[in-house]
Each structure stands twice: as C-alpha cells, then as structure tokens.
Scaffold this motif. Sequence first.
Motif, mmCIF file in Angstrom:
data_model
loop_
_atom_site.group_PDB
_atom_site.id
_atom_site.type_symbol
_atom_site.label_atom_id
_atom_site.label_comp_id
_atom_site.label_asym_id
_atom_site.label_seq_id
_atom_site.Cartn_x
_atom_site.Cartn_y
_atom_site.Cartn_z
ATOM 1 N N ARG A 40 0.790 -1.227 0.000
ATOM 2 C CA ARG A 40 0.000 0.000 0.000
ATOM 3 C C ARG A 40 0.822 1.278 0.000
ATOM 4 O O ARG A 40 0.299 2.348 0.270
ATOM 5 C CB ARG A 40 -0.941 -0.007 1.190
ATOM 6 N N VAL A 41 2.102 1.185 -0.293
ATOM 7 C CA VAL A 41 2.997 2.330 -0.157
ATOM 8 C C VAL A 41 2.519 3.540 -0.971
ATOM 9 O O VAL A 41 2.536 4.662 -0.476
ATOM 10 C CB VAL A 41 4.457 1.928 -0.476
ATOM 11 N N GLU A 42 2.073 3.345 -2.178
ATOM 12 C CA GLU A 42 1.608 4.470 -2.998
ATOM 13 C C GLU A 42 0.307 5.051 -2.446
ATOM 14 O O GLU A 42 0.119 6.273 -2.427
ATOM 15 C CB GLU A 42 1.431 4.045 -4.459
ATOM 16 N N ALA A 43 -0.586 4.204 -1.994
ATOM 17 C CA ALA A 43 -1.837 4.690 -1.404
ATOM 18 C C ALA A 43 -1.562 5.477 -0.127
ATOM 19 O O ALA A 43 -2.208 6.501 0.133
ATOM 20 C CB ALA A 43 -2.774 3.524 -1.125
ATOM 21 N N VAL A 44 -0.610 5.029 0.665
ATOM 22 C CA VAL A 44 -0.239 5.755 1.890
ATOM 23 C C VAL A 44 0.301 7.127 1.524
ATOM 24 O O VAL A 44 -0.081 8.143 2.109
ATOM 25 C CB VAL A 44 0.788 4.949 2.715
ATOM 26 N N ARG A 45 1.169 7.176 0.527
ATOM 27 C CA ARG A 45 1.706 8.472 0.090
ATOM 28 C C ARG A 45 0.580 9.410 -0.324
ATOM 29 O O ARG A 45 0.532 10.575 0.069
ATOM 30 C CB ARG A 45 2.686 8.297 -1.074
ATOM 31 N N ALA A 46 -0.376 8.896 -1.076
ATOM 32 C CA ALA A 46 -1.488 9.718 -1.548
ATOM 33 C C ALA A 46 -2.356 10.222 -0.399
ATOM 34 O O ALA A 46 -2.742 11.396 -0.366
ATOM 35 C CB ALA A 46 -2.325 8.924 -2.546
ATOM 36 N N VAL A 47 -2.670 9.355 0.547
ATOM 37 C CA VAL A 47 -3.516 9.746 1.679
ATOM 38 C C VAL A 47 -2.842 10.838 2.507
ATOM 39 O O VAL A 47 -3.459 11.848 2.855
ATOM 40 C CB VAL A 47 -3.855 8.530 2.565
ATOM 41 N N PHE A 48 -1.573 10.654 2.827
ATOM 42 C CA PHE A 48 -0.903 11.640 3.668
ATOM 43 C C PHE A 48 -0.633 12.941 2.920
ATOM 44 O O PHE A 48 -0.663 14.018 3.523
ATOM 45 C CB PHE A 48 0.358 11.051 4.302
ATOM 46 N N THR A 49 -0.435 12.869 1.616
ATOM 47 C CA THR A 49 -0.304 14.089 0.821
ATOM 48 C C THR A 49 -1.629 14.847 0.815
ATOM 49 O O THR A 49 -1.657 16.072 0.952
ATOM 50 C CB THR A 49 0.143 13.754 -0.614
ATOM 51 N N GLU A 50 -2.730 14.121 0.697
ATOM 52 C CA GLU A 50 -4.054 14.752 0.755
ATOM 53 C C GLU A 50 -4.270 15.432 2.106
ATOM 54 O O GLU A 50 -4.787 16.546 2.177
ATOM 55 C CB GLU A 50 -5.145 13.711 0.521
ATOM 56 N N TRP A 51 -3.849 14.789 3.189
ATOM 57 C CA TRP A 51 -3.994 15.385 4.511
ATOM 58 C C TRP A 51 -3.160 16.652 4.646
ATOM 59 O O TRP A 51 -3.565 17.587 5.351
ATOM 60 C CB TRP A 51 -3.673 14.372 5.606
ATOM 61 N N CYS A 52 -2.030 16.705 3.983
ATOM 62 C CA CYS A 52 -1.247 17.946 4.003
ATOM 63 C C CYS A 52 -2.090 19.104 3.471
ATOM 64 O O CYS A 52 -2.108 20.187 4.047
ATOM 65 C CB CYS A 52 0.013 17.813 3.148
ATOM 66 N N GLY A 53 -2.795 18.843 2.374
ATOM 67 C CA GLY A 53 -3.653 19.859 1.787
ATOM 68 C C GLY A 53 -4.864 20.196 2.637
ATOM 69 O O GLY A 53 -5.323 21.337 2.660
ATOM 70 N N ARG A 54 -5.380 19.229 3.353
ATOM 71 C CA ARG A 54 -6.516 19.492 4.239
ATOM 72 C C ARG A 54 -6.107 20.327 5.447
ATOM 73 O O ARG A 54 -6.905 21.109 5.963
ATOM 74 C CB ARG A 54 -7.114 18.184 4.736
ATOM 75 N N LEU A 55 -4.909 20.134 5.904
ATOM 76 C CA LEU A 55 -4.445 20.814 7.106
ATOM 77 C C LEU A 55 -3.839 22.181 6.831
ATOM 78 O O LEU A 55 -3.811 23.037 7.704
ATOM 79 C CB LEU A 55 -3.406 19.942 7.822
ATOM 80 N N ASP A 56 -3.343 22.376 5.630
ATOM 81 C CA ASP A 56 -2.639 23.614 5.304
ATOM 82 C C ASP A 56 -3.092 24.070 3.923
ATOM 83 O O ASP A 56 -2.948 23.325 2.950
ATOM 84 C CB ASP A 56 -1.130 23.345 5.314
#
Length: 128
Positions: A40-56
């Motif tokens: 799931r490494v690519e999916a994890v990268r995508a989820v946490f990148t999305e959270w960066c945008g949600r938080l900032d």
Amino acid sequence: MVIGAALAARAAGRGYRQVAAALRRAPDTVRGWLRRFAVRVEAVRAVFTEWCGRLDPDPVLPDPAGTAWADALAAIDAAARAVHDRFGAVGADRVGGGSAVVVVPVWEVAVAVSAGRLLAPGWPSSRV
C-alpha cells in the motif's frame, strides 16, 4: 513507535533481518509489517499528501525522495509538520497545575490519520 522505525529503516535500504535485529523483534514479524506496507505504499503516500492539503491551504509538499518507500515516509512527515503548523504545540495539563508543551510525534499523526489501521487490511479505502 517500533513499526515506524521499521518502516524508516526499510526506506533507508535495510533488509528485514537487520531491522528485526536492531529493533529486537522477530524477523517474521518485521517481514510481515514490511510486506503489508509495501502493498500500500503508494496509497499511503497519496492519503498523507491529501492530509497535508486538508491541514494547510498552502502546504509544503516533499520533493521526490527517490523511492516509493521514501516518498511515502516523506508524505507522513509532511502531514505531521502540517499538523504542527496548523495547531502549534499542544498544551497538556500537568498534575498539580501548570502546563507542558507537547509536540505530537510523527508516528502519532500517522496513527491518527489511519485510525490505527496503517497496516490493517482494507486501509486505505477509496473513501478516506
């Protein structure tokens, strides 16, 4: 967190036996963690990148780190930075009054974002 340390060691190029020895864990256990994350490494990268945008609203996203593993861990780290940038240090009451400054560790952010399911089957779902 031990699993986070194992993932970081793998991203740095260590094999599961070396990681298991360094963390004093059974090699089969560490190999299982690494295999589940690899799927799931690519999916994890995508989820946490999305959270960066949600938080900032203007997140500082990590540059490519060279491998999918390193990219995923960089995204987790960037999300932790975004939590800190948005909310600052968290105040925690001490017994007897006063307050202490607590910085939320990277792997606690990973646990929160994944609801403790970072290595669980079915995470991340298509609707995270």
